[in-house]
Write a protein that holds these residues in place. Structure first.
Motif, short mmCIF file in Angstrom:
data_model
loop_
_atom_site.label_atom_id
_atom_site.label_comp_id
_atom_site.label_asym_id
_atom_site.label_seq_id
_atom_site.Cartn_x
_atom_site.Cartn_y
_atom_site.Cartn_z
N CYS A 67 0.83 -1.20 0.00
CA CYS A 67 0.00 0.00 0.00
C CYS A 67 0.87 1.26 0.00
O CYS A 67 0.54 2.25 -0.66
N PHE A 145 -7.24 0.42 6.54
CA PHE A 145 -8.50 0.99 6.05
C PHE A 145 -8.51 2.50 6.23
O PHE A 145 -9.09 3.22 5.41
N ASN A 148 -6.21 3.55 3.25
CA ASN A 148 -6.68 3.21 1.91
C ASN A 148 -7.76 2.13 2.03
O ASN A 148 -7.49 1.06 2.59
N ARG A 149 -8.95 2.42 1.54
CA ARG A 149 -10.06 1.50 1.76
C ARG A 149 -9.88 0.17 1.04
O ARG A 149 -10.22 -0.89 1.58
N LYS A 150 -9.34 0.19 -0.16
CA LYS A 150 -9.18 -1.05 -0.91
C LYS A 150 -8.22 -1.99 -0.19
O LYS A 150 -8.54 -3.16 0.06
N GLY A 152 -7.38 -1.73 2.89
CA GLY A 152 -7.92 -1.98 4.21
C GLY A 152 -8.90 -3.12 4.25
O GLY A 152 -8.91 -3.93 5.19
N LEU A 153 -9.75 -3.23 3.24
CA LEU A 153 -10.69 -4.35 3.19
C LEU A 153 -9.96 -5.68 3.07
O LEU A 153 -10.36 -6.67 3.69
#
Length: 251
Positions: A67, A145, A148-150, A152-153
């Protein structure tokens, strides 16, 4: 008289968290998940034991680094990089918070109180509640998350898998894992506003440094004639047709 003495001894020993698998849903679920080892090949049990002990935590660290390499290429990556710095810090703080919790609860490992469990990892002598592995994994996942949400998921998904593995391995009760998830999430989110307020200016200052700025922003290659598409020079019509001037004179 002996029965009265044994009852008094049990009462003076304090409440037991899990003593009866037939009446305790926590123990029932432990036996159900750990019982899956009886239908899986031995090599898969060994692999899950290694993944649950080391592999998933290493995968989460690699995910944080991946990330980081991704967000550095963004136009303004300072906030995302600050979130990535916070993720491992939050995980470390959550584990430190867990030290007094374990000492207060003093819950033995499930294989010490319950027979018939398949133990995939040996040498565990510390207390069971809450799970350090579940705490670390979820703190890293939630920290990712925030950045960065992607990613993080994906990190949260790995943390959930880590919790399943700890129960499958016979070293934690389900409530140990749920407690670890709650501790990791709460530590990361509750302290995130303060942490981001402190880390974002620091990361921004590092980004402006000529020497350390690459830690925040990816360095771009300098523009050279070989890397720049220069427009083709326009050619005059007369130059394109050398006989055009002769034809005009002849006329």
């Amino acid at each position: 008289m002996a029965g009265v003495e044994s009852a008094f001894a049990r009462a003076s020993a304090g409440p037991e968290i899990a003593v009866d698998g037939a009446s305790n849903p926590d123990v029932d679920l432990l036996y159900d998940i750990n019982g899956l080892t009886r239908s899986t090949p031995e090599w898969l049990d060994r692999a899950i034991g290694f993944v649950g002990e080391y592999g998933l935590l290493v995968a989460l660290v690699v995910l944080v680094l991946w990330c980081w390499t991704s967000v550095r290429r963004r136009p303004e990556p300072e906030t995302a990089v600050a979130g990535l710095v916070w993720a491992p810090l939050a995980a470390g703080i959550a584990v430190l918070v867990n030290i007094p919790i374990r000492g207060f609860v003093e819950r033995p490992r499930p294989f010490l109180d319950h027979k018939g469990l398949e133990l995939l990892v040996h040498g565990k002598t510390d207390y069971s509640f809450v799970s350090d592995h579940a705490t670390l994994a979820m703190a890293l996942g939630v920290g990712l998350f925030v950045a960065n949400r992607k990613f993080g998921l994906i990190g949260i998904g790995l943390a959930l898998l880590e919790g399943f593995c700890r129960i499958f391995m016979g070293v934690h009760y389900p409530t140990d894992v749920v407690g670890g998830f709650a501790l990791g999430t709460a530590t990361t989110l509750l302290l995130a506003p303060l942490a981001m307020a402190l880390l974002t200016p620091l990361v921004t200052a590092i980004a402006r440094s000529p020497r350390a700025g690459f830690l925040v922003r990816a360095r771009r290659a300098p523009l050279t004639p070989d890397t720049v598409d220069l427009p083709e020079p326009r050619v005059a019509d007369d130059a394109a047709d050398p006989d055009a001037g002769r034809n005009d004179l002849a006329a």
